[in-house]
Each structure stands twice: as C-alpha cells, then as structure tokens.
Enzyme design. Structure first.
Site, PDB file in Angstrom:
ATOM      1  N   ASP A 157      -2.597   8.930  -0.356  1.00  0.00           N
ATOM      2  CA  ASP A 157      -1.627   8.449   0.623  1.00  0.00           C
ATOM      3  C   ASP A 157      -2.368   7.678   1.718  1.00  0.00           C
ATOM      4  O   ASP A 157      -3.559   7.898   1.950  1.00  0.00           O
ATOM      5  CB  ASP A 157      -0.886   9.654   1.217  1.00  0.00           C
ATOM      6  CG  ASP A 157       0.219   9.240   2.174  1.00  0.00           C
ATOM      7  OD1 ASP A 157       0.705   8.101   2.066  1.00  0.00           O
ATOM      8  OD2 ASP A 157       0.597  10.070   3.028  1.00  0.00           O
ATOM      9  N   GLU A 158      -1.658   6.770   2.417  1.00  0.00           N
ATOM     10  CA  GLU A 158      -2.226   5.990   3.528  1.00  0.00           C
ATOM     11  C   GLU A 158      -3.541   5.328   3.108  1.00  0.00           C
ATOM     12  O   GLU A 158      -4.543   5.367   3.819  1.00  0.00           O
ATOM     13  CB  GLU A 158      -2.462   6.896   4.749  1.00  0.00           C
ATOM     14  CG  GLU A 158      -1.235   7.620   5.252  1.00  0.00           C
ATOM     15  CD  GLU A 158      -0.229   6.723   5.957  1.00  0.00           C
ATOM     16  OE1 GLU A 158      -0.423   5.496   5.960  1.00  0.00           O
ATOM     17  OE2 GLU A 158       0.752   7.250   6.499  1.00  0.00           O
ATOM     18  N   LYS A 169       8.287   6.687   1.595  1.00  0.00           N
ATOM     19  CA  LYS A 169       6.973   6.867   0.974  1.00  0.00           C
ATOM     20  C   LYS A 169       6.710   8.329   0.622  1.00  0.00           C
ATOM     21  O   LYS A 169       6.255   8.643  -0.482  1.00  0.00           O
ATOM     22  CB  LYS A 169       5.905   6.351   1.935  1.00  0.00           C
ATOM     23  CG  LYS A 169       4.485   6.737   1.590  1.00  0.00           C
ATOM     24  CD  LYS A 169       3.505   6.135   2.569  1.00  0.00           C
ATOM     25  CE  LYS A 169       3.610   6.742   3.941  1.00  0.00           C
ATOM     26  NZ  LYS A 169       3.054   8.110   4.018  1.00  0.00           N
ATOM     27  N   THR A 170       6.972   9.221   1.549  1.00  0.00           N
ATOM     28  CA  THR A 170       6.697  10.638   1.308  1.00  0.00           C
ATOM     29  C   THR A 170       7.543  11.168   0.164  1.00  0.00           C
ATOM     30  O   THR A 170       7.083  11.961  -0.666  1.00  0.00           O
ATOM     31  CB  THR A 170       6.958  11.450   2.587  1.00  0.00           C
ATOM     32  OG1 THR A 170       6.141  10.939   3.638  1.00  0.00           O
ATOM     33  CG2 THR A 170       6.637  12.922   2.373  1.00  0.00           C
ATOM     34  N   ARG A 227       8.421   2.667  14.668  1.00  0.00           N
ATOM     35  CA  ARG A 227       8.622   4.108  14.886  1.00  0.00           C
ATOM     36  C   ARG A 227      10.043   4.392  15.338  1.00  0.00           C
ATOM     37  O   ARG A 227      10.492   5.540  15.306  1.00  0.00           O
ATOM     38  CB  ARG A 227       7.673   4.646  15.980  1.00  0.00           C
ATOM     39  CG  ARG A 227       6.177   4.512  15.742  1.00  0.00           C
ATOM     40  CD  ARG A 227       5.736   5.027  14.414  1.00  0.00           C
ATOM     41  NE  ARG A 227       5.700   3.946  13.442  1.00  0.00           N
ATOM     42  CZ  ARG A 227       5.668   4.124  12.121  1.00  0.00           C
ATOM     43  NH1 ARG A 227       5.696   5.355  11.626  1.00  0.00           N
ATOM     44  NH2 ARG A 227       5.627   3.100  11.296  1.00  0.00           N
TER      45      ARG A 227
END
Length: 750
Positions: free
Chosen positions: A213-214, A26-27, A596
């Site tokens: 974002d988010e 995503k980043t 994670r």
C-alpha cells in the site's frame, strides 16, 4: 464494487499497478483482494506479504480482512509495516546479522541522544554539529543501502569529513549495545538476502503474493525488499498515487511508482478514478491544481455526487485577523450542527500553529494538535521503557545510561563517565562493570557512587528473575516501588507532576491491555511492539478541532478543512523550492490538503504576517490562482456566508433576517451572572466561569469550583477546560469504502 475496483481485486497473477486516486476506495480494494486470495484462490494467509506504512492502517486492514473471511481463515496473515516485518525477520536471523535475538530497537530520540554523546566524546560541539541533522543524514544513507565506506563518503560529501567520524562511533555504540536503529531493520535484511541467496530463496518460497500500500512512499531499501521478495513468483500488486507522493524528505522515491512498469515488465495497470469522498467542486479544484505537474502517470478524479459548495477564500489583513476569522467560521459551522471533530486546520509547518491555537483558545473552542509529543515519547514513559529494555537486554548501554541516575541515586557525571570509559576500554558492557565492585574500583568509582551503581545492578538482577513469573504490570509496579520513581517526581499536587503521574498510571494500565490482546507475549515482544509504534499512535480520545501539518493529514478526512497561510515562501515552502524537483512536491502537498475534505474547503492568507519575529508583506500563494475563478468564493466574515464568484465581480452576502452574528469572543464582564459557562477542569473538577479580565492572549478567566473557591486562570490555558456537557454524540458511522453512512456528498446545511 465498480468495474476497476473489481479488476484490481481479481487480477492476482503477475505484477499489477493500481493507481488509486484520493477517496477512490483504495482500502476497500486492498482488503477485498487479500480476502479474495484467501477465500477464493485458496492462498494460505502466511503466504501473503502485505505492507503498509502505519501500524494503525495495518491493524484496520487486518481487521477488515478477518471480517471478510470465514472464521479462522485470516489467522497468521503477515500484514504490517515494512519495519515490523523486517524486525520479525531480523529476530529470526539475528546471529547471521551479528546480533543476538534480544537485540534492542532504538527510536529516533534514542538515536539523537546517542549521536549527541558521540559528538561530545569526539570533542565536537553539538551546537555546531546538530545531532538531529546528523541523524537524518545517517538515516538517508541507510535508506539508500549505502555500505559503511559509501556512507562515510556520502556524509563527508554532504557536510564535512567529521560527520564520518561520528558515524563510525555511532555504529560502534549501537553494536556494543546489541542495538539497531529503524533503518538498520531494512538495511540488514537486504544485506542478508543479497549475501545469502539460499536465505532469500526460503523467504521467496514462503511469500507467494506481495501487496504494498502507499507505494509512492517507498524508499530504495523498501523497493529492494519488494523486488527481491517478488523475484521468483512475480505476483506483486502495488497500490499508490503519484499525486500524493509527499515524503521525499524522508527518502521516498516517486520514481518507484512512475517507473514500476519498467522495473516489472508485463505490468497490468488499473486506474481507480471514481471518488467517494469529496464534492465535485473540491475535486475540480484539486484537479486544476495538480494538472500543472509533469511527473504524473495521469488520471482524472470524478464523482457521481453533486457539485457542492465552492472553495472559500479568506483574505485577511494579518495573521491574527486570519486566525480569528477561522475561529469565527468554526463557531458558525458548529452552530449549524457540524461536530468539531469534523473540522481540521492544516498548515505547512508546525511553527505556524501558535496563532491558530491562540484564536481557538480565545473562542473557548476545544482542539487537539496532531503530531505533537507522542505518549511514548514523554520523559517518564521513556524512563520506564528504558528500565524494561535493560531487563530484557542487559547489554543495552544506551537504555542503561538513560536511567542510571533516574531517580537521582548519587551516580554523578564524573562517576558515570569513568564507568563508561572503562567499559569501552575493556570492551565490556557497562552493566557488567556495575556488577563487580573490583571493576568499579579499577574504573576509579568508589564510595557512594560505587554503592549506588552496585545497588542498581542488584535491582536489575532481581527484576530479571521476577520477569520470568510476573505480569508486565506487576513487573513495572515492582520497579516503581523499588526505586521510588513516582515519589521522586515531586509534589503530587503540582499540575505538571499530576500530569506525569497520570501518564504513568495510563502506561501501567496499557500493559494489561497488551497482555490481553497478546496472550503469551514476552517482555521482548512488548518492547518490539512499542518501538515499532509510529506517529500514527495519536490520542484520538480528545474531541475538538484538529490542527496539524499537511504531512500529518495524509490518510485522514474531514467534512471541513481550512488550509492556512497560503503565501509565497510559506506554502509553497521557500526551502523546498530551492531543492531541485521539489516544486512539484509542494503542489502535491496542496493537492493532498484539498482532497482531505468531504464537503467544504477554506483557503486563507494574510496581507501581512509576523513570523519568526519579522513582519512580512507576503504575496498570496500561486496555488490560489491555479484554482479556476468559477470554483472559488470570497468570505464575508461578518455574515459568515461564502458567496460564489459570478465571473465578473464578487458579491457580498446579506445576513438573513433573524440570524445573529456569530461571535469570536464571549462578552467581557466582571462577575455578572449573565453569560456564565460551566466547564470541567482536569484538576479543579467542574467549574463555572464567573468573570473575565482583558482580551487577546493576556485574557484571564475567574472560575468558581463547586465548593465556592475561586481561581484565576490564563485564558491561554483554556486547553485544560472541556465543556461540562458534551454538545454532540459520536460521529456518523463510516462506511467500509471510506464514505459515510449518510449521503456524505450533500452540501453542508448552511
């Protein structure tokens, strides 16, 4: 880039919804999209409004964009949190919002302190009307963009009519101090844009491209800011994942993402489903759990990596047995070459952390608690910031009240109450009353308190003049010297005082760094930057196992993750389940925990647990049973080896020949040289452990310094000890897309 990533980068016109699964790059997509707009589409950096949710993420993204663009291209890029964006807008539009350009931003601790004063001033008991609860409710009302009458009605309906009275006084105190709280930053901008269309038009013309974002974490106020800004050009791109929406308790609206296409017709929807972080088994386990949710847009994560290790389940007899087995596994993993900072322990609530901390201390395993007390929340640092806030804005009564008698200078509660009441009666700032001896007398403040108040006000006049020429560091050092703040803390040899003095030195040093990074910045700029720092500003220099709530784990990744206390009423949380619609959020929270991990996940529960003083016989969490049996393995803690289920019965591993059993606790001895270990202590320097007494939480360590002196320390304080020689170097370099420089999806070498 894979094809969906490339499509997300190059689809620049009109509304775009990028559904980005965990670990899907995503980043990388966000930063390349911004760089593409600047370098390929010729968009000026200041025409892009890019919002994320932490200052840390904003800095990292801006740094990546700068590296992707040609020199100088990415300057003036408006990348930051919603609150930092709106703080800049509000500074520019302060007068229209009823503020001065010097307005102060109150953090959550300041808000709670003001509310406590308001509750007391109105004759209510803070024990019966909790300031923290009221702060959360007022915050929720502002997130929902409720005007004063609506906010009063909301507060009265949720709790009791008296809450509305406290709200009114709280708002009055903020206005009198020329201050706003965090939620005001967004609320006031939305209010201005709604009431002044020509002002909104100017911002729409400036920001031609909007990127968020988010997006699943946005609240109603943030949604409205995005909707208003994108109203003219409609070049809006949001990136989010409904399966990671876990912040409804702080106002996040998952419907902002689920109904995005309805809010912005003609939306292009792009799914990022290839995962670059986790092994196949971890993704399959996470997918099997999250598919039980109904509130989903739908996606399936996959990876080109191998299946990797199964999910390891720890069935413990008690919470202590669970914690010690986890410590055992940490020692085992570390012995196999895994750095401790690649291991994390996740729990549902902070109150659960104690037993895991105790077990790690018993095993002398370094650790850090993420989400503990922030540096800028420490009392001595907040005091120094309050001094600076009054220099920048003498009308800030909230900050002045904090330090008017810190250090003690003879202004008691009676004198302070009289001054504050008189200032409120005359509708003047407290600082103005302190400057005028006649006003002090009229307020009933005489003698030593009046002299002390006038003296402090005189200091502030001196410091305000000095601020025009001195550096920030020199200004703070002048304040410290003038009021003898450090001397007031007590014996500098005491550990707690030494710690506070070290914090002050760290703070003073940080001012140099700020001025180096922000040349020409003013005191007001510095205070705004500090006020906008969030919980993401953790101390990352501490090496060791990371302990945190799952909420704090969002956005992080580790090689190995332990998810603990997986029991009914703990995870999923009983209180959350009582609220409508929160059952699915609990499952999303568990999904976040699983995703994670890069290489291995441990899931643990206990058959009995003492919690909040009560012994319980808990039922294992439903989430454990939602993971298919073929993806799980039991743990034989004695051998330290996980064994995959064969679908019929669980096998037990046998210790390979020559492999020693990893010990949780070092052997107890009384002065023998055998087994001695050397550590570095924050106060004593390098020490040698020469003896131990007892076991468990009451265990003591006898240490000897280089000069031969012996000291007895509680093992529970082993957090003060660090290995004298580091066991490993820096972690491997992280790839830009969130992967590792080596093949991060290989199974761990067990």
């Amino acid at each position: 880039m894979n094809p969906p990533q490339r499509e997300a980068v190059t689809t620049t016109e009109g509304p775009v919804l990028v559904i980005a699964g965990a670990g899907s790059g995503k980043t990388r997509v966000i930063t390349h999209r911004i760089a593409y707009l600047i370098s390929e589409k010729g968009v000026l950096p200041w025409q892009i409004f890019a919002a994320t949710f932490t200052n840390k993420a904003a800095r990292e993204m801006k740094g990546r964009v700068t590296r992707l663009c040609r020199p100088g291209e990415a300057e003036r890029l408006a990348m930051g949190t919603f609150h930092s964006h709106c703080a800049r807008f509000l500074r520019r539009e302060a007068v229209a919002a009823g503020l001065t350009p010097r307005y102060t931003i109150c953090d959550e601790k300041d808000q709670v302190a003001v509310l406590r004063d308001c509750i007391t001033a109105l004759g209510f008991n803070p024990k019966h009307m909790a300031p923290r609860d009221l702060q959360e409710l007022i915050s929720l009302a502002k997130m929902r963009l409720l005007e004063d009458d609506e906010a009063r009605e909301f507060l009265s309906s949720v709790r009791e009519p008296h809450y509305a009275e406290v709200y009114d006084l709280y708002q009055k105190r903020l206005r009198e101090s020329d201050a706003v709280d965090f939620d005001d930053l967004l609320l006031l901008i939305v209010r201005l844009w709604r009431r002044r269309p020509e002002l909104l038009k100017s911002y729409q013309r400036r920001f031609r491209y909007i990127l968020v974002d988010e997006y699943q974490d946005t609240n109603l106020a943030q949604f409205e800011i995005v909707r208003l800004l994108a109203g003219e050009h409609r070049n809006l791109c949001v990136v989010g994942d409904e399966d990671q929406s876990i912040y409804s308790w702080r106002g996040a609206e998952i419907t902002n993402l689920l109904e995005f296409e309805k809010s912005f017709p003609g939306t292009a929807i792009i799914r990022l489903e290839q995962n670059y972080r986790s092994t196949g088994n971890i993704l399959d386990a996470a997918g099997a759990v999250i598919e039980h949710n109904a509130q989903r847009l739908g996606k399936t994560l996959w990876t080109e990596s191998q299946a990797g290790d199964p999910v390891v389940v720890i069935d413990a007899e008690s919470e202590w047995d669970e914690a010690r087995r986890i410590a055992n596994q940490v020692l085992f993993l570390h012995g196999q070459g895994l750095p401790l900072d690649e291991i994390a322990v996740f729990y549902r609530a902070n109150a659960l952390s104690r037993v895991y901390e105790d077990a790690l201390r018993e095993a002398c395993i370094p650790y850090r608690v993420v989400g503990g007390l922030r540096f800028y929340d420490r009392a001595e640092i907040k005091d120094l910031l309050a001094y600076l806030q009054v220099i920048a804005n003498p009308g800030n009564t909230i900050a002045l009240l904090r330090i008017v008698n810190k250090p003690r200078r003879g202004i008691g509660n009676v004198a302070l109450s009289r001054m504050a009441s008189y200032a409120e009666e005359k509708q003047r700032a407290l600082f103005e009353i302190m400057l005028d001896s006649e006003e002090l007398a009229a307020a009933g403040v005489k003698g030593k308190p009046a002299k002390a108040a006038a003296g402090l006000a005189g200091f502030f006049l001196e410091w305000t003049a000095a601020a025009e020429t001195l550096s920030l560091r020199a200004l703070v050092e002048k304040i410290l010297s003038s009021v003898q703040y450090e001397e007031s803390l007590g014996d500098p040899r005491a550990i707690d005082v030494l710690s506070r003095l070290e914090n002050i030195r760290e703070f003073v040093g940080s001012l140099d760094q700020f001025e180096e990074e922000q040349p020409g910045a003013s005191l007001a700029d510095y205070l705004e930057a500090i006020a906008l720092k969030g919980a993401d500003e953790e101390n990352e220099d501490v090496q060791g196992v990371s302990l945190m709530t799952v909420h704090n784990a969002k956005g992080l990744e580790f090689d190995v993750v332990f998810v603990v206390a997986l029991e009914k009423n703990i995870f999923p949380n009983a209180r959350a389940l009582r609220e409508q619609g929160h059952a699915e959020e609990e499952r999303r929270l568990f999904y976040v925990a699983l995703t994670r991990a890069r290489k291995r996940v441990y899931l643990s529960h206990a058959f009995q647990r003492r919690l909040y003083g009560q012994m319980e016989i808990p039922v294992p969490s439903v989430f454990l049973y939602e993971i298919p049996e073929e993806l799980r393995a039991d743990l034989d803690v004695v051998e330290g080896e996980p064994v995959r289920h064969d679908g019929q019965e669980t096998g037990r591993a046998r210790r390979p020949a020559g492999r020693a059993r990893p010990e949780i606790l070092p052997p107890t001895h009384s002065g023998a040289a055998a087994g001695r270990r050397r550590f570095r202590h924050d106060v004593l320097g390098e020490v040698e452990v020469v003896a131990e007494e007892g076991r468990g939480p009451g265990r003591k360590l006898v240490v000897r310094t280089g000069s031969g002196e012996e000291h007895t320390l509680m093992a529970a304080h082993a957090a003060f000890l660090r290995p004298a020689v580091a066991n490993e170097g820096p972690s491997e370099k992280v790839k830009e897309d969130g992967g590792r420089a080596d093949d991060q999806n290989d199974a761990l070498p067990f």
